[in-house]
Scaffold this active site. Structure first.
Site, PDB file in Angstrom:
ATOM      1  N   SER A 115      11.753  16.824  21.672  1.00 24.35           N
ATOM      2  CA  SER A 115      12.364  18.105  21.322  1.00 24.35           C
ATOM      3  C   SER A 115      13.481  18.363  22.314  1.00 24.35           C
ATOM      4  O   SER A 115      13.447  17.857  23.446  1.00 24.35           O
ATOM      5  CB  SER A 115      11.324  19.231  21.401  1.00 24.35           C
ATOM      6  OG  SER A 115      11.960  20.504  21.354  1.00 24.35           O
ATOM      7  N   TYR A 142       4.327  23.907  26.568  1.00 25.88           N
ATOM      8  CA  TYR A 142       4.859  22.981  25.565  1.00 25.88           C
ATOM      9  C   TYR A 142       6.164  22.366  26.073  1.00 25.88           C
ATOM     10  O   TYR A 142       6.368  21.143  25.994  1.00 25.88           O
ATOM     11  CB  TYR A 142       5.106  23.721  24.252  1.00 25.88           C
ATOM     12  CG  TYR A 142       5.751  22.876  23.186  1.00 25.88           C
ATOM     13  CD1 TYR A 142       5.009  21.960  22.450  1.00 25.88           C
ATOM     14  CD2 TYR A 142       7.114  22.999  22.896  1.00 25.88           C
ATOM     15  CE1 TYR A 142       5.607  21.182  21.463  1.00 25.88           C
ATOM     16  CE2 TYR A 142       7.720  22.229  21.919  1.00 25.88           C
ATOM     17  CZ  TYR A 142       6.957  21.319  21.209  1.00 25.88           C
ATOM     18  OH  TYR A 142       7.557  20.550  20.243  1.00 25.88           O
TER      19      TYR A 142
END
Length: 267
Positions: free
Chosen positions: A130, A143
C-alpha cells in the site's frame, strides 16, 4: 511452458480477482484460503488451506504445495487485513496480531518458498502492499506500520535474491474499491478526546475509498508484472500513489545504485 502462480488470500478481494483472471488466461493457478472447502466449488482454480499467521500451517501448506507442483514461477502475497484505531487506543496485543498476519505471515510464507526458488535459480515475488508503506494516515497507525515493515523487508530481500534471478516487486495502491473495508478490524477505543476526530477521519476515508481506483486497475498492474517478469521494485496504482512515489524514487534509486556498486567492489 505454462507458468504456475501461487496467490495467497485468493478467496476474496484482489487475490480472487487476480486468480480468476490468470486462470482464464491459461495459467496454472493455486490459491490459498483459511477455509478452502467453503470456496472451492465457486472457483475454477485449485485452493489449498493456509493460515499465514500460523507457522505450522505454513509448514504443512508448503509441503502440500510441492507435492502438487514440481515448479513454481510466481508468488503473489495478497493475504492480509486492516486494523483501524487511534494509536493511543490500540492495545499492543491487538497490534501484534496485525503484524503476525500482514508482516510476519507474509515474511514466513515467502521464506518457506525461497529454497525452491533458489534451487530453480528463478522466481518472482509480488507483494500487494500500500502507499501507506511510505506515508502515514490517521486511525491506521498499526496497519501503516505493518506496510512500512514490508517495504523495508522486501527492499533488503531484493538485494539478496538478485544473484539467484529471483525478482521482487511491490504493488502499491492508495485507495481502491475492494472488500478491504469488510476485512477491517477496529481496536474500539473509547478515549473521549478522540471521538469527534475519528468521525471526521472515517468520513474522509469512506469518501476516498468510494472515489478510489477500480480493483481491476490493481489486478492489471500485477498481471503486467507477471507477463513481463519486470524487475521494477515499486509499482504504484493510481495518480496519488504515482505522485508520492515520484517524489520518493529519485533519492532511493541513487542509494540503490551506490549499494550495488559498493557490494560488487568490496573485498
Amino acid at each position: 511452458m505454462t507458468k504456475t502462480i501461487l496467490i495467497t488470500g485468493a478467496s476474496s478481494g484482489f487475490g480472487l480477482m487476480l486468480a480468476n483472471n490468470l486462470h482464464h488466461k491459461g495459467f496454472n493457478v493455486i490459491g490459498t484460503s483459511r477455509e478452502p472447502n467453503k470456496y472451492q466449488d465457486k472457483v475454477g482454480f485449485k485452493l489449498l488451506r493456509l493460515d499465514i499467521a500460523d507457522e505450522s500451517s505454513i509448514e504443512e501448506f508448503t509441503k502440500q504445495l510441492f507435492e502438487t507442483v514440481s515448479q513454481l514461477d510466481v508468488l503473489v502475497n495478497s493475504a492480509g487485513y486492516m486494523l483501524t484505531g487511534i494509536a493511543e487506543e490500540t492495545p499492543s496485543n491487538v497490534g501484534k496480531k496485525q503484524f503476525e498476519t500482514n508482516f510476519w505471515g507474509t515474511v514466513n510464507l515467502t521464506n518457506s518458498i525461497l529454497p525452491y526458488f533458489r534451487k530453480q535459480r528463478s522466481g518472482q515475488i509480488i507483494t500487494v502492499s500500500s502507499i501507506m508503506g511510505l506515508i502515514g494516515l490517521p486511525n491506521k497507525s498499526i496497519y501503516t506500520a505493518s506496510k512500512h515493515a514490508l517495504e523495508g523487508y522486501f527492499k533488503s530481500l531484493r538485494f539478496e535474491l538478485s544473484q539467484f534471478n529471483i525478482k521482487v516487486n511491490m504493488v502499491q495502491p492508495m485507495w481502491a474499491k475492494t472488500n478491504l473495508g469488510a476485512n477491517t478490524i477496529s481496536s474500539n477505543g473509547d478515549i473521549p478526546d478522540y471521538q469527534q476526530y475519528k468521525k471526521q477521519v472515517d468520513a474522509y476515508i469512506k469518501k476516498s475509498m468510494a472515489e478510489g481506483e477500480e480493483p481491476e486497475t490493481v489486478v492489471k498492474v500485477i498481471e503486467k508484472l507477471i507477463d513481463t517478469k519486470s524487475s521494477k521494485f515499486r509499482n504504484p496504482v493510481g495518480k496519488m500513489s504515482k505522485m508520492i512515489l515520484f517524489l520518493n524514487n529519485y533519492a532511493y534509486s541513487m542509494f540503490e545504485g551506490a549499494i550495488h556498486k559498493s557490494v560488487k567492489t568490496a573485498k
